[in-house]
Design an enzyme around this catalytic site. Structure first.
Site, mmCIF file in Angstrom:
data_model
loop_
_atom_site.group_PDB
_atom_site.id
_atom_site.type_symbol
_atom_site.label_atom_id
_atom_site.label_comp_id
_atom_site.label_asym_id
_atom_site.label_seq_id
_atom_site.Cartn_x
_atom_site.Cartn_y
_atom_site.Cartn_z
ATOM 1 N N PRO A 225 -21.256 8.925 30.591
ATOM 2 C CA PRO A 225 -21.820 9.672 31.731
ATOM 3 C C PRO A 225 -23.170 9.173 32.210
ATOM 4 O O PRO A 225 -23.641 9.615 33.250
ATOM 5 C CB PRO A 225 -21.927 11.091 31.175
ATOM 6 C CG PRO A 225 -22.102 10.902 29.706
ATOM 7 C CD PRO A 225 -21.272 9.702 29.345
ATOM 8 N N ASP A 248 -19.146 0.058 38.545
ATOM 9 C CA ASP A 248 -19.100 1.116 39.545
ATOM 10 C C ASP A 248 -20.509 1.557 39.933
ATOM 11 O O ASP A 248 -21.485 1.291 39.229
ATOM 12 C CB ASP A 248 -18.333 2.327 39.001
ATOM 13 C CG ASP A 248 -16.837 2.066 38.908
ATOM 14 O OD1 ASP A 248 -16.372 1.098 39.524
ATOM 15 O OD2 ASP A 248 -16.148 2.839 38.215
ATOM 16 N N LYS A 270 -18.095 2.540 44.715
ATOM 17 C CA LYS A 270 -17.458 3.348 45.745
ATOM 18 C C LYS A 270 -18.246 4.649 45.876
ATOM 19 O O LYS A 270 -18.701 5.205 44.884
ATOM 20 C CB LYS A 270 -16.012 3.700 45.352
ATOM 21 C CG LYS A 270 -15.063 2.517 45.280
ATOM 22 C CD LYS A 270 -13.716 2.982 44.734
ATOM 23 C CE LYS A 270 -12.716 1.852 44.668
ATOM 24 N NZ LYS A 270 -12.242 1.478 46.007
ATOM 25 N N GLY A 302 -18.168 7.039 32.872
ATOM 26 C CA GLY A 302 -17.326 7.987 32.137
ATOM 27 C C GLY A 302 -16.283 7.277 31.302
ATOM 28 O O GLY A 302 -16.567 6.320 30.591
ATOM 29 N N ASP A 303 -15.048 7.754 31.387
ATOM 30 C CA ASP A 303 -13.920 7.170 30.662
ATOM 31 C C ASP A 303 -12.978 6.529 31.684
ATOM 32 O O ASP A 303 -12.615 7.185 32.675
ATOM 33 C CB ASP A 303 -13.188 8.247 29.866
ATOM 34 C CG ASP A 303 -12.066 7.656 29.028
ATOM 35 O OD1 ASP A 303 -12.235 7.577 27.802
ATOM 36 O OD2 ASP A 303 -11.020 7.270 29.602
ATOM 37 N N MET A 383 -16.039 15.383 41.399
ATOM 38 C CA MET A 383 -16.131 15.010 42.821
ATOM 39 C C MET A 383 -15.670 16.155 43.736
ATOM 40 O O MET A 383 -14.916 15.951 44.681
ATOM 41 C CB MET A 383 -15.313 13.740 43.090
ATOM 42 C CG MET A 383 -15.823 12.522 42.311
ATOM 43 S SD MET A 383 -14.742 11.073 42.406
ATOM 44 C CE MET A 383 -13.502 11.480 41.164
ATOM 45 N N ALA A 412 -24.991 14.614 34.625
ATOM 46 C CA ALA A 412 -24.828 15.004 33.221
ATOM 47 C C ALA A 412 -25.322 13.915 32.276
ATOM 48 O O ALA A 412 -24.986 12.739 32.440
ATOM 49 C CB ALA A 412 -23.355 15.302 32.932
#
Length: 460
Positions: A225, A248, A270, A302-303, A383, A412
């Site tokens: 995160p 990302d 994005k 994240g994952d 989101m 987070a």
């Protein structure tokens, strides 16, 4: 960073040490490991310094410092252990053009000498800018214990072999050769002496020259995160090996900082309803670099298995015949719920939890909102900022109570994390206060608020 770390070339160059006591001796023990021309100026030099001078290891000037003593010196040390005398050294040596360090006087020093782990020619310098010398010594002790005593020998022999290794193509192919030498072949051969190391290098080079050109590999890595301490060990190792990192928008700078300095870092971020790199272009970029033989890390916040469009990238890699592996990460919902001291599931409350994304409205609209509207249900919604009002209406239409607890966790696990307490009734208004990426925890309040509510219900 107030002190920029560099390694000075000292071979044949002058260094001045002003002072002849314990502080001067401590600096000289380090300087005598170099190839510098060392001059000591001291009225009452210690016997140890005099012995070094008699052995020809340094030049001793048996008097107080004078103007011109530091001419042509790269650096000079004030080591009198006397404030007034060290201040004089600073004035005279700086006038002669030298950079000056005053022992135990960070404020007046123009440079500092770090703690050093010496595996010549491998040298590790550790600095804390004077804030924590004890911590620097602890790090030094830890590194001393971990770094093999043979490391210097391996590096010296490896240096003599660099021209021979130039027959290998630059980049990933050559790095693999040196990686195998330092990780496996070299340390094993070192047990049998330096000649065995050279023989092992010849054999290893022949193996790599004869090897067919091989394609690269792609690690699809979860960056977690945002907190670098939540990065998995496997993800950290992948970043250590990466030739190319394709990341990302939500991957934090602190995590990108962990990649190899030589790695190519590519941002393909994005943004929901904003500027984006087309997924097909991302797929093509990953394949392109892997086919060039690079070790590619596709770094996802994240994952990668949770709303990460992982399958599309895997399909592209399979179609191109490129090998890949998945390195899971901590998803934002786990970090968010940990922040508020709650669990995603709890006995007698909810035996399941839903992970939803409000970005893809087509799939979002097809959810079983009637089931989620039941008391005690929990969902982590990613989101969901733009879909908040629509989601509120859909849930209330299916019977969800307006007072249902909701917590919005923004950024987070990061330093700028914020927690917004809300209810289903206030959700859309609360979301207008959110600027960063957020997880909506439907059905959960922060632990303190949840406990207080339970106590009030019992009292009633």
């Amino acid at each position: 960073m107030n002190h920029f770390p560099i390694f000075l070339a000292l071979e044949g160059r002058r260094v001045l040490v002003a002072g002849g006591g314990d502080a001067a001796i401590a600096k000289l023990r380090l300087l005598l490991k170099t190839t510098a021309r060392i001059t000591v100026v001291a009225e009452n030099a210690s016997p140890e310094i005099r012995q070094w001078a008699e052995a020809g290891k340094l030049t001793l000037i048996d008097r107080a410092q004078e103007p011109g003593d530091a001419l042509c010196c790269v650096v000079a040390y004030g080591a009198h252990e006397d404030v007034a005398l060290d201040a004089r050294t600073l004035r005279l040596a700086a006038a002669d053009g030298a950079l000056v360090n005053l022992v135990d006087n960070l404020e007046k020093s123009q440079f500092i000498t770090p703690a050093i782990v010496d595996r010549d020619p491998v040298v590790v310098a550790i600095g804390t800018e004077g804030a924590a010398p004890v911590l620097a010594r602890k790090i030094k002790a830890d590194l001393e214990a971990k770094l093999s005593a043979q490391l210097g020998v391996l590096a010296r022999i490896g240096k003599t072999f660099r021209k021979a290794a130039d027959v290998l193509p630059m980049g990933a192919v050559r790095r693999r050769f040196w990686g195998e030498y330092y990780d496996m072949v070299g340390p094993r051969a070192a047990q049998d002496g330096e000649a065995a190391i050279r023989d092992a290098l010849d054999t290893l080079l022949d193996k790599h020259v004869r090897a067919e050109a091989r394609e690269g590999h792609v690690d699809l890595v979860g960056a977690g995160p945002g907190d670098p301490e939540l990065l998995t060990l496997k993800a950290r190792k992948a970043l250590d090996k990466a030739d190319v990192v394709i990341h990302d928008r939500l991957v934090t700078p602190e995590i990108l900082e962990l990649a190899r300095r030589e790695a190519l870092i590519l941002d393909v971020g994005k943004e929901g309803f904003g500027p984006s790199t087309a997924q097909s272009d991302i797929d093509a970029l990953i394949v392109e670099h892997a086919r060039k033989g690079a070790h590619v890390v596709r770094l996802k916040a994240g994952d990668p298995t949770v709303f990460g469009r992982l399958d599309e990238e895997i399909e592209a890699l399979d179609a191109a015949g490129v090998s890949w592996s998945i390195v899971p990460g901590i998803t934002a919902a786990s970090a968010a719920v940990a922040t508020i001291g709650q669990s995603l599931t709890k006995r007698s409350r909810n035996a399941s939890v839903r992970f939803l994304t409000g970005h893809d409205m087509k799939g979002f609209a097809d959810q079983d909102w009637a089931a989620l509207a039941q008391p005690g249900e929990v969902a982590a919604i990613y989101m969901g900022k733009r879909a908040a009002r629509w989601m509120q209406g859909r849930l209330m239409m299916h019977g969800a109570a307006a007072a249902t607890d909701i917590t919005i966790v923004e950024n987070a696990s990061r330093a700028d994390q914020r927690i917004h307490a809300a209810t289903l009734a206030t959700l859309p208004d609360r979301m207008t206060q959110v600027d960063g990426p957020a997880v909506i925890l439907f059905g959960l309040a922060p632990r303190a608020a949840s406990i207080a509510l339970s106590e009030r219900e019992i009292a009633l």
